[in-house]
Design a protein around this motif. Structure first.
Motif, short mmCIF file in Angstrom:
data_model
loop_
_atom_site.label_atom_id
_atom_site.label_comp_id
_atom_site.label_asym_id
_atom_site.label_seq_id
_atom_site.Cartn_x
_atom_site.Cartn_y
_atom_site.Cartn_z
N VAL A 125 -20.89 17.63 -7.54
CA VAL A 125 -20.32 16.44 -8.26
C VAL A 125 -20.67 16.13 -9.70
N LEU A 126 -19.77 15.79 -10.46
CA LEU A 126 -19.81 15.60 -11.85
C LEU A 126 -19.48 14.18 -12.11
N PHE A 127 -20.46 13.18 -12.94
CA PHE A 127 -20.02 12.05 -13.53
C PHE A 127 -20.03 11.91 -14.94
N LYS A 128 -18.79 11.48 -15.55
CA LYS A 128 -18.44 11.66 -16.95
C LYS A 128 -17.77 10.37 -17.45
N ARG A 129 -18.37 9.72 -18.44
CA ARG A 129 -17.32 8.93 -19.03
C ARG A 129 -16.49 9.76 -19.99
N VAL A 130 -15.03 9.02 -19.93
CA VAL A 130 -13.98 9.51 -20.24
C VAL A 130 -14.17 10.03 -21.82
N PRO A 131 -14.78 8.95 -22.50
CA PRO A 131 -14.80 9.20 -23.94
C PRO A 131 -15.73 10.38 -24.25
N ARG A 132 -16.80 10.58 -23.38
CA ARG A 132 -17.91 11.63 -23.57
C ARG A 132 -17.07 12.94 -23.18
N LEU A 133 -16.20 12.99 -22.26
CA LEU A 133 -15.43 14.01 -21.57
C LEU A 133 -14.47 14.66 -22.69
N LEU A 134 -13.96 13.65 -23.30
CA LEU A 134 -12.87 14.31 -24.49
C LEU A 134 -13.45 14.75 -25.69
N THR A 135 -14.80 14.20 -26.00
CA THR A 135 -15.51 14.50 -26.84
C THR A 135 -16.17 15.93 -26.63
N ASP A 136 -16.43 16.13 -25.42
CA ASP A 136 -17.00 17.56 -24.89
C ASP A 136 -15.80 18.64 -25.05
N ILE A 137 -14.60 18.20 -24.81
CA ILE A 137 -13.36 19.31 -24.91
C ILE A 137 -13.07 19.52 -26.21
N ALA A 138 -13.24 18.68 -27.20
CA ALA A 138 -12.90 18.72 -28.62
C ALA A 138 -13.95 19.94 -29.12
N ILE A 139 -15.37 19.50 -28.84
CA ILE A 139 -16.34 20.43 -29.42
C ILE A 139 -15.99 21.94 -28.66
N ALA A 140 -15.70 21.91 -27.37
CA ALA A 140 -15.39 23.29 -26.94
C ALA A 140 -14.32 24.21 -27.44
N LYS A 141 -13.39 23.33 -27.78
CA LYS A 141 -12.18 23.90 -28.69
C LYS A 141 -12.66 24.47 -29.98
N GLY A 142 -13.70 23.97 -30.64
CA GLY A 142 -13.89 24.65 -31.82
C GLY A 142 -15.24 25.50 -31.88
N ASP A 143 -16.04 25.30 -30.59
CA ASP A 143 -16.85 26.35 -30.76
C ASP A 143 -16.76 27.74 -29.71
N GLY A 144 -15.30 27.72 -29.17
CA GLY A 144 -14.93 28.84 -28.32
C GLY A 144 -15.29 28.72 -26.98
N SER A 145 -15.98 27.55 -26.23
CA SER A 145 -16.30 27.47 -24.88
C SER A 145 -15.48 26.85 -24.34
N TYR A 146 -13.97 26.47 -24.63
CA TYR A 146 -13.20 25.76 -23.99
C TYR A 146 -12.66 26.39 -22.49
N ASN A 147 -12.43 27.45 -22.39
CA ASN A 147 -12.10 28.12 -21.31
C ASN A 147 -13.05 28.12 -20.39
N ARG A 148 -14.27 28.10 -20.64
CA ARG A 148 -15.40 28.06 -19.70
C ARG A 148 -15.69 26.50 -19.05
N LEU A 149 -15.53 25.59 -20.20
CA LEU A 149 -15.57 24.29 -19.75
C LEU A 149 -14.57 23.85 -18.99
N MET A 150 -13.41 24.32 -19.03
CA MET A 150 -12.00 23.91 -18.15
C MET A 150 -12.57 24.68 -16.66
N ARG A 151 -12.86 25.76 -16.84
CA ARG A 151 -13.34 26.38 -15.24
C ARG A 151 -14.18 25.42 -14.69
#
Length: 246
Positions: free
Chosen positions: A130-156
């Motif tokens: 299970v993973l609990f996330k606030r939507v604003p934090r999730l969107l921030t995590d995705i934006a950061i992942a796009k910048g540091d190259g970890s986007y594909n791993r985060l989405m998996r």
């Protein structure tokens, strides 16, 4: 081989609870009346229970839920208009096995987050990640992942979580990029794993959250179809209740 050597070897192979149980048996004369199978069964049960408890604790810790609560603690009152049978049905986790979603709406303090966390804890007790996330934090995590190259791993990782709980859905309007990001998350999980959405807004108002109406249509189609929908009514805020933090 003496008893102390046996205990040391049990600890060395990392069955420490079994070692403690064996040591306890040596100090209890009444245990001697039990058969070998009965004593061995007690050893195995002690180790199995300890490992199950550890696994559950790890699942709850990694889930990051706001409250450590159980379905049994949910307060059913007439003004909440919640069908108790529906909640008990959800507690079986059959909906998670069927990859269905749960959409919970209600005013601030109505108990949405509590109920979401209770469902999450029930899922953990059934062995689901299970993973609990606030939507604003999730969107921030995705934006950061796009910048540091970890986007594909985060989405998996998000795709493979058996139950994803998204809190504070609708605090802000989703711009084009955020809407597409949410669509990617929801699309990956559709008919594969389950999602819980917690929102102050009525489901009828969710479409207006998306700057791009086409993306909004796509997201809602995937979330709402075949989902359990729970609207919490409460004249009195539930924030005064002593909920234990996870």
């Amino acid at each position: 081989m003496n008893e102390q050597q046996t205990i040391e070897k049990l600890n060395w192979i990392k069955v420490c609870t079994m070692a403690k149980e064996y040591s306890r048996q040596l100090k209890n004369p009444e245990i001697q009346s039990l058969s070998f199978d009965e004593r061995f069964g007690l050893l195995v049960d002690s180790e199995w229970t300890a490992r199950q408890n550890k696994r559950l604790a790890n699942l709850v810790r990694k889930a990051g839920m706001k409250y450590n609560c159980a379905i049994e603690e949910f307060v059913f009152t007439p003004e909440r208009s919640v069908n108790k049978q529906t909640i008990m049905q959800l507690s079986s986790c059959a909906w998670i096995r069927d990859n269905l979603n749960v959409l919970i709406t209600g005013a601030t303090g109505s108990g949405k987050t509590f109920l979401g966390c209770a469902l999450g804890n029930t899922a953990c007790r059934n062995g689901f990640k299970v993973l609990f996330k606030r939507v604003p934090r999730l969107l921030t995590d995705i934006a950061i992942a796009k910048g540091d190259g970890s986007y594909n791993r985060l989405m998996r990782e998000l795709k493979n979580i058996k139950l994803l709980i998204l809190d504070d859905w609708g605090l802000n309007v989703f711009d084009h990029a955020e809407g597409r990001d949410l669509l990617e998350v929801i699309e990956d999980r559709t008919q594969v794993n389950s999602t819980v959405i917690l929102s102050q807004l009525s489901i009828d108002d969710w479409h207006g959250l998306f700057t791009d109406p086409i993306v909004g249509d796509a997201v809602l189609d995937r979330l709402v179809h075949g989902s359990y929908q729970i609207k919490l009514e409460s004249k009195e805020s539930m924030r005064g209740f002593n909920f234990q933090r996870a």
